[in-house]
Design a protein around this motif. Structure first.
Motif, PDB file in Angstrom:
ATOM      1  N   ALA A 100      21.883  35.557  28.077  1.00 42.94           N
ATOM      2  CA  ALA A 100      23.001  35.176  27.232  1.00 42.94           C
ATOM      3  C   ALA A 100      22.760  33.803  26.619  1.00 42.94           C
ATOM      4  O   ALA A 100      23.005  33.579  25.443  1.00 42.94           O
ATOM      5  N   CYS A 101      22.248  32.866  27.444  1.00 38.33           N
ATOM      6  CA  CYS A 101      22.008  31.518  26.939  1.00 38.33           C
ATOM      7  C   CYS A 101      20.944  31.539  25.858  1.00 38.33           C
ATOM      8  O   CYS A 101      21.077  30.895  24.822  1.00 38.33           O
ATOM      9  N   ASN A 102      19.883  32.285  26.108  1.00 39.18           N
ATOM     10  CA  ASN A 102      18.801  32.349  25.136  1.00 39.18           C
ATOM     11  C   ASN A 102      19.282  32.886  23.799  1.00 39.18           C
ATOM     12  O   ASN A 102      18.867  32.434  22.754  1.00 39.18           O
ATOM     13  N   GLY A 103      20.154  33.878  23.901  1.00 36.90           N
ATOM     14  CA  GLY A 103      20.580  34.567  22.689  1.00 36.90           C
ATOM     15  C   GLY A 103      21.607  33.787  21.896  1.00 36.90           C
ATOM     16  O   GLY A 103      21.892  34.110  20.756  1.00 36.90           O
ATOM     17  N   ALA A 104      22.175  32.752  22.494  1.00 43.09           N
ATOM     18  CA  ALA A 104      23.268  32.048  21.831  1.00 43.09           C
ATOM     19  C   ALA A 104      22.775  31.351  20.558  1.00 43.09           C
ATOM     20  O   ALA A 104      21.713  30.736  20.533  1.00 43.09           O
ATOM     21  N   LEU A 107      24.396  46.240  20.212  1.00 40.75           N
ATOM     22  CA  LEU A 107      24.153  44.906  20.737  1.00 40.75           C
ATOM     23  C   LEU A 107      22.662  44.610  20.858  1.00 40.75           C
ATOM     24  O   LEU A 107      22.206  43.503  20.619  1.00 40.75           O
ATOM     25  N   LYS A 108      21.923  45.649  21.265  1.00 39.48           N
ATOM     26  CA  LYS A 108      20.484  45.472  21.466  1.00 39.48           C
ATOM     27  C   LYS A 108      19.812  45.030  20.167  1.00 39.48           C
ATOM     28  O   LYS A 108      19.017  44.089  20.157  1.00 39.48           O
ATOM     29  N   ILE A 109      20.148  45.698  19.080  1.00 37.39           N
ATOM     30  CA  ILE A 109      19.547  45.373  17.781  1.00 37.39           C
ATOM     31  C   ILE A 109      19.947  43.949  17.384  1.00 37.39           C
ATOM     32  O   ILE A 109      19.120  43.167  16.893  1.00 37.39           O
ATOM     33  N   ALA A 110      21.225  43.621  17.616  1.00 40.70           N
ATOM     34  CA  ALA A 110      21.695  42.278  17.287  1.00 40.70           C
ATOM     35  C   ALA A 110      20.916  41.231  18.076  1.00 40.70           C
ATOM     36  O   ALA A 110      20.456  40.228  17.520  1.00 40.70           O
ATOM     37  N   TRP A 111      20.757  41.493  19.356  1.00 44.21           N
ATOM     38  CA  TRP A 111      20.003  40.549  20.209  1.00 44.21           C
ATOM     39  C   TRP A 111      18.589  40.369  19.707  1.00 44.21           C
ATOM     40  O   TRP A 111      18.085  39.258  19.604  1.00 44.21           O
TER      41      TRP A 111
END
Lengths: 140, 151, 121, 334
Positions: free
Chosen positions: A20-24, A106-110
């Motif tokens: 989550a932190c990485n993706g922020a 969500l996966k694609i967004a990430w």
């Protein structure tokens, strides 16, 4: 036994938090593209900002492919499929000569967000985007 | 004393089912199990090539694997006594029904015992799932054919 | 992210509450309760309501047994849409659920590894 | 003489008894009177049913050893359990190798087999007879309910089937030993109860009718007894029985005489819900605790009423009610 299970669960949670932190992202809407093209960039950002039920959107722009990963607001998730369709149509209208893929998954967004961060060569980027295109099409 | 009077006496003296308490416990346990499921879904999405859509399958399998361990170590029945439907309704409860039957009937051998009884408890879920899915598809097809609705 | 967990918790918990009410108020056995929930999942799928629920609640909708009815019906519907009348029949046999396969495999492994014990704590 | 009430003029004696229990029964309040407590319910066997059989054999062996007898001196072996066709008892009978009748009165088997043994002794046909019953939690649970590891929620009225075997050695009257003066074979009562997780409510009427029948047939009142002990009505069934007796005219003081083995078995441990049940429950309580009380002289006359629910998994699934029965033995000590 109980302890082990708990440990496993905490492990999963910790991994999640790290991810989550990485993706922020600092900015809500962002675009990434192979070559400079400020015009399309701002067009996309405007399109995404206009859609009220989206909380985050990332567009990856390479050659004639536009991959848009969007995160839908929690309470609009129920209409995820409809939002996806509507956005897809809007993008197709705006960029008639491009191959568009809008995904609310969500996966694609990430993954789109991850691509933004990485320094990739055009070749690698294209490969990754192609892979995401396939992934998004998988049914179950 | 006739059965009717007795029924009255019996109900009066028997402890009532604490419905509110049971419902709260079911909500808590069921909610926690689903939250763990969500964590596992995110885990698969973050580390493997699974989308939100496709991460469901590995999540369910992982949950059933956890159910196997809990069942085997005799912990799932304690969870079941506390959580009621909260632990029976999630797929882990389905797994528990299958796995406990398999473990129980091991003494009759793997063919007649495990093979023959593995769906002793959970079989009805599969039967009704498949039959109702068939009927749903059939009815929808009829409705589409006569033009009442579309796909 | 946190929202996803909360949604999963609330929706999953509520489905379990329905199950608990069927057992406590309706006086049904667990087998009856689960069968009713599976049928409900299949019917919701027929109305196209279950997939939005999954989009909304994630694991809160995929973990309860109702999703099992949904995935079966979803598969059958997809086949029926593609192949018409024949699809309803053939679709039924093509549809599989990872839940069943996982339960069979882990049930078998469980039988190899464990024995039943009447322990209580 | 009332129907079903039997008087034994020769007063057959309970010469000795053997009680063997499983690992969970360590927590029983009666544990100090049990002869043997297993660490493992399988008793080093491969299956629960075989463990069940070994438990019966050992209980019988212990009862014989206490009188320095061997199984060759045994005239009759009478007993039963709850497993289909009573195979554990049948196999144990093969090992014991004496004339054998299998008894099935569900959880009332403990007293019904003692009644038959007493009759055989009374007739002069038996010098030594072993009578009793047994149950094994894991073996019974999978047959009547769900697999042991299944996570179903049990209501507060559910009882825990004990793992226990209790066998008593019945012989000709002997001074200084508790003796069986009378007995009552109960009628089957069916009050249209159908919840298999609420046996107490199903069995209480049977206990009530047998107690009434016995007292009437013997011309006694409750005061004649130090204790009237039912088998396994549990923590919910016992108050129902007491209420029925109260409505029949018993005073609060008299009701104190009425106790229940199943309700007391595990003390206040909430894990066992409404208490103990199973054929081994009444057998292990009657043949340990109660015999000890009689022998010590603290009790002079007791009425032991074992209650049994005569259901099968099939009858429950076919939506039939649960018929129940209770058999009583009157044991005295001079």
């Amino acid at each position: 036994m109980k302890k082990h299970v708990l440990r496993f669960v905490t492990l999963v949670c910790v991994i999640q938090l790290l991810v989550a932190c990485n993706g922020a992202q600092k900015e809500k809407f962002a675009t990434f593209h192979g070559e400079e093209d400020t015009e399309s960039q701002s067009k996309i950002e405007k399109l995404l900002k206009d859609e009220k039920s989206i909380q985050k959107g990332t567009a990856v722009f390479i050659d004639d492919i536009v991959l848009v990963g969007v995160e839908v607001k929690p309470f609009s998730k129920m209409r995820k499929a409809k939002i996806e369709k509507a956005l897809q149509k809007k993008f197709e209208k705006e960029f008639p000569d491009k191959e568009i893929l809008v995904s609310t998954d969500l996966k694609i967004a990430w993954e789109a967000q991850k691509l933004m961060k990485k320094e990739l060569s055009e070749e690698e980027l294209k490969k990754k985007v192609k892979k995401l295109q396939e992934l998004a099409k998988e049914e179950t | 004393m006739n059965p009717k009077d007795y029924e009255q006496l019996q109900t009066q003296l028997s402890p009532k089912t604490p419905i509110l308490k049971n419902v709260l416990k079911a909500f808590l346990v069921g909610g926690i199990i689903c939250t763990i499921g969500q964590a596992i879904t995110f885990f698969y999405m973050a580390n493997f090539d699974f989308t939100e859509r496709t991460a469901g399958n590995p999540t369910v399998s992982t949950m059933i694997f956890i159910a196997m361990l809990l069942t085997g170590f005799g912990l799932y029945k304690k969870l079941g006594q506390f959580g009621g439907a909260g632990s029976a309704v999630p797929v882990t409860g389905f797994g528990n029904a299958v796995i406990s039957a398999a473990i129980e009937h091991k003494t009759e051998g793997f063919v007649l015992g495990v093979g023959g009884n593995i769906f002793k408890l959970a079989g009805s879920v599969i039967v009704f799932g498949v039959v109702s899915a068939f009927l749903v598809a059939l009815i929808k097809l009829i409705l589409v054919t006569i033009g009442v609705t579309d796909w | 992210m946190i929202a996803s967990f909360i949604m999963a918790f609330v929706v999953g918990g509520l489905i379990c509450v329905i199950g608990q009410l069927l057992m406590d108020v309706g006086k049904l056995t667990p087998a009856h309760t689960l069968s009713i929930l599976v049928v409900t999942g299949a019917i919701l799928s027929g109305f196209g309501l279950y997939e939005p629920l999954i989009d909304f609640a994630g694991a809160g909708a995929t973990i309860p047994i109702t999703s099992f009815g949904n995935s079966l019906a979803h598969g059958a519907l997809a086949e029926a849409e593609k192949h018409g009348w024949i699809g309803v029949l053939t679709g039924m046999f093509e549809v599989t659920s990872s839940g069943i396969s996982a339960a069979i495999v882990f049930g078998f492994i469980g039988a190899l590894l464990f024995r039943s014990k009447g322990n209580i704590d | 003489m009332d129907k079903g009430v039997i008087y034994f003029p020769s007063k057959p004696s309970i010469l000795a008894a053997g009680v063997v229990v499983g690992p969970l029964e360590k927590r029983s309040v009666f544990v100090q009177n049990f002869d043997l407590v297993y660490d493992d319910e399988l008793a080093d066997q491969k299956t629960n049913e075989q463990g069940h059989q070994i438990m019966i054999e050992e209980a019988a062996q212990i009862a014989l050893q206490k009188k320095k007898l061997t199984k060759d001196s045994l005239d009759f072996f009478i007993g039963g359990d709850l497993v289909n066709q009573m195979t554990p008892t049948n196999f144990a009978a093969a090992t014991i190798a004496s004339p054998f009748i299998g008894m099935y009165s569900a959880c009332a088997t403990s007293t019904s087999s003692v009644i038959i043994a007493s009759l055989l002794t009374e007739l002069g046909g038996s010098q030594y007879a072993l009578a009793g019953a047994a149950s094994h939690h894991n073996a019974i649970e999978r047959q009547f309910r769900y697999p042991v590891d299944y996570g179903g929620q049990k209501p507060a009225t559910a009882q825990w089937t004990v793992t226990a075997a209790g066998y008593a050695l019945i012989g000709k009257h002997q001074e200084g030993e508790p003796c069986i003066e009378a007995a009552t074979i109960g009628k089957v009562a069916d009050f249209q109860q159908s919840d298999p997780f609420h046996m107490g409510a199903a069995m209480a009427p049977a206990a009530f009718s047998t107690i009434q029948q016995h007292l009437k047939g013997r011309g006694q009142t409750v005061q004649d007894y130090d204790v009237i002990m039912t088998g396994d009505l549990g923590k919910v069934g016992l108050p129902i029985l007491k209420e029925m007796l109260r409505q029949a005219g018993l005073t609060t003081k008299q009701l104190e005489t009425v106790r229940d083995g199943g309700a007391e078995y595990y003390g206040d441990n909430p894990l066992f819900l409404a208490g103990a049940s199973g054929a081994g429950c009444s057998a292990s309580v009657f043949f340990s605790e109660i015999l000890a009380e009689l022998k010590s002289g603290r009790m002079k006359r007791v009425l032991l009423v074992a209650t049994g629910a005569l259901l099968s998994p099939l009858s429950v699934q076919q939506n039939q009610s649960i018929p129940t029965v209770a058999h009583a033995i009157e044991v005295t000590m001079k």
